[in-house]
Design an enzyme around this catalytic site. Structure first.
Site, PDB file in Angstrom:
ATOM      1  CG  LEU A 176      31.001  43.600  49.867  1.00 24.46           C
ATOM      2  CD1 LEU A 176      30.777  42.781  51.053  1.00 24.46           C
ATOM      3  CD2 LEU A 176      32.776  43.993  49.786  1.00 24.46           C
ATOM      4  N   GLY A 206      34.981  43.421  45.331  1.00 27.73           N
ATOM      5  CA  GLY A 206      35.723  43.726  46.756  1.00 27.73           C
ATOM      6  C   GLY A 206      35.542  42.866  47.611  1.00 27.73           C
ATOM      7  CG  ASP A 261      24.665  48.160  43.099  1.00 24.51           C
ATOM      8  OD1 ASP A 261      24.879  49.022  42.216  1.00 24.51           O
ATOM      9  OD2 ASP A 261      24.850  46.762  42.949  1.00 24.51           O
ATOM     10  CB  ALA A 273      32.098  51.519  42.533  1.00 27.21           C
ATOM     11  CE1 TYR A 324      37.088  49.344  33.156  1.00 32.72           C
ATOM     12  CE2 TYR A 324      38.946  49.698  31.664  1.00 32.72           C
ATOM     13  CZ  TYR A 324      38.454  49.619  33.073  1.00 32.72           C
ATOM     14  OH  TYR A 324      39.004  50.418  34.053  1.00 32.72           O
ATOM     15  CG  ASN A 361      48.054  47.634  33.462  1.00 33.34           C
ATOM     16  OD1 ASN A 361      47.771  48.254  32.174  1.00 33.34           O
ATOM     17  ND2 ASN A 361      47.790  46.279  33.475  1.00 33.34           N
ATOM     18  CB  ILE A 376      51.669  41.033  38.497  1.00 34.66           C
ATOM     19  CG1 ILE A 376      52.311  41.864  37.373  1.00 34.66           C
ATOM     20  CG2 ILE A 376      52.603  40.512  39.745  1.00 34.66           C
ATOM     21  CD1 ILE A 376      52.729  43.346  38.223  1.00 34.66           C
ATOM     22  CB  ILE A 410      51.892  34.615  27.766  1.00 37.92           C
ATOM     23  CG1 ILE A 410      52.958  34.676  28.501  1.00 37.92           C
ATOM     24  CG2 ILE A 410      51.596  36.117  27.623  1.00 37.92           C
ATOM     25  CD1 ILE A 410      54.438  35.352  27.973  1.00 37.92           C
TER      26      ILE A 410
END
Ligand SMILES: NC(=O)c1ccc[n+]([C@@H]2O[C@H](COP(=O)([O-])OP(=O)(O)OC[C@H]3O[C@@H](n4cnc5c(N)ncnc54)[C@H](O)[C@@H]3O)[C@@H](O)[C@H]2O)c1
Length: 309
Positions: A39, A42, A59, A79, A145, A174, A184, A200
């Site tokens: 969480l 989440g 986890d 996850a 990432y 995306n 969005i 933006i």
């Protein structure tokens, strides 16, 4: 259709945006679904709205807890730490969750001899020079990432090669839809707060391949089929949309064209990618999947859901 009825399925990250939609679909297909989520991003609401799924708070870095879960036939590993700028500011944390966490989930799959479907990302391609980008373009990550997803993919390949695990790697473009985060949602938040201006981040010339979450969930189900074992697929719409055009589409729906002052910061966040545009030929042919929902048709629904019309 992939037969998932009666299967015991683990969804890591099942309390998140994509996890919510996937879990809902899997339970509708008659699968016994367990959500495993800490969480961190989440939401409990996503768990509550999926009452047919079982929830275990945990986890993926807790290997002991993960291995102590019951045996599963299929594992969807969603996850992750999903925010590119956060990965640039906190590279070790990003690595822990996305690289070591994925390794832990692979260990669970090895123990259970489970089928594994791994959520990777367009970020593994970095800033591709080939557009639309096919799967074989390979790894050119441009952010921490992206690199941590590459590491996850590479471990998955070793587990296939050395332990014979049945794995499918899915690189998402995306993803958008109800309960989404990202650009969005960001624009809707900003316009809801103040319809007079919209800033933006970046030049606005960045472009993204937007795929709707219900199309994606369909592909995730198909990916559990025999014909997807050992394969990697791009999951996008196969079209690219500039962020400035996205903003203009939203303003038009909201009847704010020429009313809202649109500005750009010109400088984007570290690790941001210029253009994402997926070649989805392989998923169409080998997964028998074709995304149906066009972003220009769906924006109105998303905006209406927010009661902004
Ligand atoms: N949304 C997109 O556009 C997109 C694009 C490319 C790839 N992906 C990938 O799809 C997957 C799902 O993304 P999402 O958009 O639903 O994000 P999300 O943040 O909504 O969901 C991620 C979930 O993982 C959980 N989580 C994070 N760290 C955890 C940990 N250590 N242990 C257990 N649970 C943990 C979070 O609480 C959250 O519920 C991720 O792997 C992401 O990298 C998403």
């Amino acid at each position: 259709m992939t037969q998932l009825k009666g299967k015991n399925i683990l969804v890591t990250g099942g309390a998140g945006f994509i996890g919510f939609h996937l879990t809902k679909k899997l339970t509708e297909l008659g699968a016994n679904v367990t959500i495993y989520d800490n969480l961190s991003s989440g939401k409990l609401e996503n768990i509550k709205d999926n009452p047919k799924a079982t929830f275990t708070k945990g986890d993926i870095l807790d290997l002991k807890k993960l291995l102590a879960l019951p045996k599963f036939d299929v594992i969807y590993h969603l996850a992750a730490q999903v925010v590119v700028p956060y990965s640039m500011e906190n590279p070790t944390e990003d690595f822990e969750t996305n690289a070591r966490g994925t390794l832990n989930v692979l260990e669970k799959a090895r123990k259970d001899k489970a089928r594994l479907i791994f959520a990777s990302s367009a970020a593994v391609y970095g800033n591709p020079t080939k557009l639309p980008t096919p799967e074989e373009y390979g790894f050119h990550p441009f952010s921490c990432y992206g690199l941590s997803k590459v590491v996850g993919e590479e471990y998955a390949q070793i587990y296939t090669l050395q332990y014979g695990l049945e794995i499918t790697i899915l690189r998402f473009a995306n993803v958008y839809g109800s309960r989404c985060h990202g650009v969005i949602n960001d624009f809707m938040d900003k316009l809801q707060k103040n319809p007079d201006k919209l800033e933006i981040i970046g030049t606005g010339q960045q472009a993204r391949d937007f795929v709707h979450v219900s199309d994606l969930a369909e592909a995730l189900v198909l990916a559990a089929g025999e014909n997807a074992v050992g394969k990697t697929f791009n999951l996008g719409f196969g079209k690219t949309t500039k962020i400035i055009d996205l903003a203009n589409m939203m303003l038009k729906i909201l009847k704010l064209t020429n009313k809202t002052k649109v500005t750009t910061t010109n400088v984007s966040w570290q690790g941001d990618i210029n253009t994402i545009w997926f070649d989805i030929t392989k998923a169409k042919k080998e997964l028998n999947w074709t995304p149906k929902i066009r972003i220009e048709d769906h924006l109105q629904t998303l905006i209406a859901e927010r009661k902004m019309l």
